[in-house]
Scaffold this motif. Sequence first.
Motif, PDB file in Angstrom:
ATOM      1  N   ALA A 130       0.731  -1.200   0.051  1.00 40.91           N
ATOM      2  CA  ALA A 130      -0.158   0.025  -0.063  1.00 40.91           C
ATOM      3  C   ALA A 130       0.947   1.059   0.204  1.00 40.91           C
ATOM      4  N   VAL A 131       1.807   1.099   0.817  1.00 41.18           N
ATOM      5  CA  VAL A 131       2.697   2.388   1.000  1.00 41.18           C
ATOM      6  C   VAL A 131       3.643   2.512  -0.448  1.00 41.18           C
ATOM      7  N   THR A 132       3.859   1.639  -1.105  1.00 33.44           N
ATOM      8  CA  THR A 132       4.603   1.595  -2.364  1.00 33.44           C
ATOM      9  C   THR A 132       3.784   2.171  -3.381  1.00 33.44           C
ATOM     10  N   VAL A 133       2.439   1.709  -3.556  1.00 33.47           N
ATOM     11  CA  VAL A 133       1.658   2.196  -4.508  1.00 33.47           C
ATOM     12  C   VAL A 133       1.328   3.848  -4.151  1.00 33.47           C
ATOM     13  N   LEU A 134       1.072   4.212  -3.011  1.00 33.09           N
ATOM     14  CA  LEU A 134       0.621   5.853  -2.661  1.00 33.09           C
ATOM     15  C   LEU A 134       1.923   6.322  -2.936  1.00 33.09           C
ATOM     16  N   LEU A 135       3.183   6.096  -2.707  1.00 32.39           N
ATOM     17  CA  LEU A 135       4.148   6.898  -3.112  1.00 32.39           C
ATOM     18  C   LEU A 135       4.691   6.894  -4.579  1.00 32.39           C
ATOM     19  N   LEU A 136       4.587   5.522  -5.081  1.00 26.40           N
ATOM     20  CA  LEU A 136       5.183   5.565  -6.512  1.00 26.40           C
ATOM     21  C   LEU A 136       4.039   6.083  -7.572  1.00 26.40           C
ATOM     22  N   MET A 137       2.879   6.176  -7.036  1.00 18.96           N
ATOM     23  CA  MET A 137       1.750   6.456  -8.621  1.00 18.96           C
ATOM     24  C   MET A 137       2.045   7.873  -8.866  1.00 18.96           C
ATOM     25  N   PRO A 138       2.272   8.935  -7.973  1.00 16.42           N
ATOM     26  CA  PRO A 138       2.346  10.159  -8.376  1.00 16.42           C
ATOM     27  C   PRO A 138       3.813  10.345  -9.164  1.00 16.42           C
ATOM     28  N   VAL A 139       4.697   9.594  -9.065  1.00 15.90           N
ATOM     29  CA  VAL A 139       5.872   9.513  -9.754  1.00 15.90           C
ATOM     30  C   VAL A 139       5.453   9.006 -11.168  1.00 15.90           C
ATOM     31  N   ALA A 140       5.104   7.854 -11.121  1.00 11.66           N
ATOM     32  CA  ALA A 140       4.504   7.299 -12.281  1.00 11.66           C
ATOM     33  C   ALA A 140       3.741   8.012 -13.228  1.00 11.66           C
ATOM     34  N   VAL A 141       2.904   8.758 -12.860  1.00 14.52           N
ATOM     35  CA  VAL A 141       1.990   9.697 -13.604  1.00 14.52           C
ATOM     36  C   VAL A 141       2.847  10.709 -14.018  1.00 14.52           C
ATOM     37  N   LEU A 142       3.842  11.605 -13.527  1.00 14.20           N
ATOM     38  CA  LEU A 142       4.654  12.345 -14.009  1.00 14.20           C
ATOM     39  C   LEU A 142       5.503  11.863 -15.050  1.00 14.20           C
ATOM     40  N   LEU A 143       6.301  10.884 -14.881  1.00 10.37           N
ATOM     41  CA  LEU A 143       7.164  10.246 -15.569  1.00 10.37           C
ATOM     42  C   LEU A 143       6.292   9.520 -16.949  1.00 10.37           C
ATOM     43  N   GLY A 144       5.599   8.949 -16.593  1.00 12.48           N
ATOM     44  CA  GLY A 144       4.786   8.313 -17.714  1.00 12.48           C
ATOM     45  C   GLY A 144       4.095   9.494 -18.753  1.00 12.48           C
ATOM     46  N   HIS A 145       3.622  10.435 -18.266  1.00  9.71           N
ATOM     47  CA  HIS A 145       2.968  11.648 -18.867  1.00  9.71           C
ATOM     48  C   HIS A 145       4.263  12.140 -19.703  1.00  9.71           C
ATOM     49  N   ALA A 146       5.442  12.352 -18.970  1.00 10.02           N
ATOM     50  CA  ALA A 146       6.595  12.972 -19.763  1.00 10.02           C
ATOM     51  C   ALA A 146       7.228  12.231 -21.015  1.00 10.02           C
ATOM     52  N   LEU A 147       7.106  10.800 -20.546  1.00 13.71           N
ATOM     53  CA  LEU A 147       7.628   9.865 -21.519  1.00 13.71           C
ATOM     54  C   LEU A 147       6.608   9.768 -23.016  1.00 13.71           C
ATOM     55  N   ALA A 148       5.203   9.959 -22.668  1.00 13.80           N
ATOM     56  CA  ALA A 148       4.260   9.876 -23.687  1.00 13.80           C
ATOM     57  C   ALA A 148       4.053  11.017 -24.463  1.00 13.80           C
ATOM     58  N   THR A 149       4.323  12.170 -24.064  1.00 11.11           N
ATOM     59  CA  THR A 149       4.069  13.283 -24.598  1.00 11.11           C
ATOM     60  C   THR A 149       4.953  14.167 -25.014  1.00 11.11           C
ATOM     61  N   ARG A 150       6.456  13.957 -24.655  1.00 14.33           N
ATOM     62  CA  ARG A 150       7.434  14.729 -24.865  1.00 14.33           C
ATOM     63  C   ARG A 150       8.548  14.254 -25.685  1.00 14.33           C
ATOM     64  N   ALA A 151       9.294  14.959 -26.497  1.00 17.08           N
ATOM     65  CA  ALA A 151      10.729  14.449 -26.953  1.00 17.08           C
ATOM     66  C   ALA A 151      11.657  15.265 -26.132  1.00 17.08           C
ATOM     67  N   PHE A 152      12.532  14.458 -25.677  1.00 16.85           N
ATOM     68  CA  PHE A 152      13.958  15.197 -25.119  1.00 16.85           C
ATOM     69  C   PHE A 152      15.040  14.458 -24.967  1.00 16.85           C
ATOM     70  N   ALA A 153      16.047  15.063 -24.701  1.00 16.96           N
ATOM     71  CA  ALA A 153      17.501  14.328 -24.848  1.00 16.96           C
ATOM     72  C   ALA A 153      17.636  13.161 -23.677  1.00 16.96           C
ATOM     73  N   PHE A 154      18.011  12.215 -24.073  1.00 13.59           N
ATOM     74  CA  PHE A 154      18.322  10.847 -23.166  1.00 13.59           C
ATOM     75  C   PHE A 154      16.891  10.370 -22.996  1.00 13.59           C
ATOM     76  N   LYS A 155      16.079  10.618 -23.647  1.00 11.30           N
ATOM     77  CA  LYS A 155      14.744  10.026 -23.375  1.00 11.30           C
ATOM     78  C   LYS A 155      14.864   8.452 -23.385  1.00 11.30           C
ATOM     79  N   ARG A 156      15.524   7.837 -24.286  1.00 13.10           N
ATOM     80  CA  ARG A 156      15.462   6.431 -24.434  1.00 13.10           C
ATOM     81  C   ARG A 156      16.425   5.865 -23.249  1.00 13.10           C
ATOM     82  N   THR A 157      17.521   6.557 -22.854  1.00 13.59           N
ATOM     83  CA  THR A 157      18.175   6.302 -21.823  1.00 13.59           C
ATOM     84  C   THR A 157      17.262   6.119 -20.448  1.00 13.59           C
ATOM     85  N   LEU A 158      16.576   7.041 -20.197  1.00 16.71           N
ATOM     86  CA  LEU A 158      15.791   7.117 -19.158  1.00 16.71           C
ATOM     87  C   LEU A 158      14.665   5.742 -19.018  1.00 16.71           C
ATOM     88  N   GLU A 159      14.130   5.781 -20.340  1.00 16.73           N
ATOM     89  CA  GLU A 159      13.472   4.596 -20.356  1.00 16.73           C
ATOM     90  C   GLU A 159      14.019   3.213 -20.020  1.00 16.73           C
TER      91      GLU A 159
END
Length: 220
Positions: free
Chosen positions: A14-43
Amino acid sequence: MDWPALALSFRLAAVTVLLLMPVAVLLGHALATRAFAFKRTLEALILLPLVLPPTVLGYYLLQAFGQTAPLGALWSSLTGSSLAFSFPGLVLASLLFNLPFAVQPSQRGFESIAPEIRDAAACSGLSPWQSLLRIELPLAWPGLLTAAVMTFAHTLGEFGIVLMVGGAIPSETRTVSIAIYDDVQRFDMGSAGLMSALLVAVSLGAIALTLRLSAKPRLP
């Protein structure tokens, strides 16, 4: 049934889900909608826990959590306790280990949104944050819910990294997977079988829910 171990596992999940989901939303949105340097490296870094043996990741985290390491020393100075072999250490390890299970479904959820919808939101005067909160999150909810379900279920079954980072301290770091291992070592197959069956049921339920959410609606 080892109820303290089961309760600790559910608490960790439960703690993992609560803490990780906001990070997942921000990272998932950035990876899905933006093109930036080292994107593949981050993935690639996000996906690394999928192919890296849990004991290897656990080894490096154990080194980082030591009181002679910068992170471990900082935690010790702030809390007066060790990060290794503690519940906070388990949480931090779980966050890193579950990163691909949370980010990937979130990214796919945002990728399923047509770009024209974001363009329309911008033309309507919505800021990127307003568009994310009011339009994109409701549309991407199947992917986000899948991420939460998969993260929760995967956390319940963690073993290698939990054993490396947390050990088997009762009511502190002894999760249900560690309890199953200990029961087998004691030849208590009844208790091990009962807890294993519970994890199988949770895993099957998570898979069924994920498949249901990812299924495309049929046209009438």
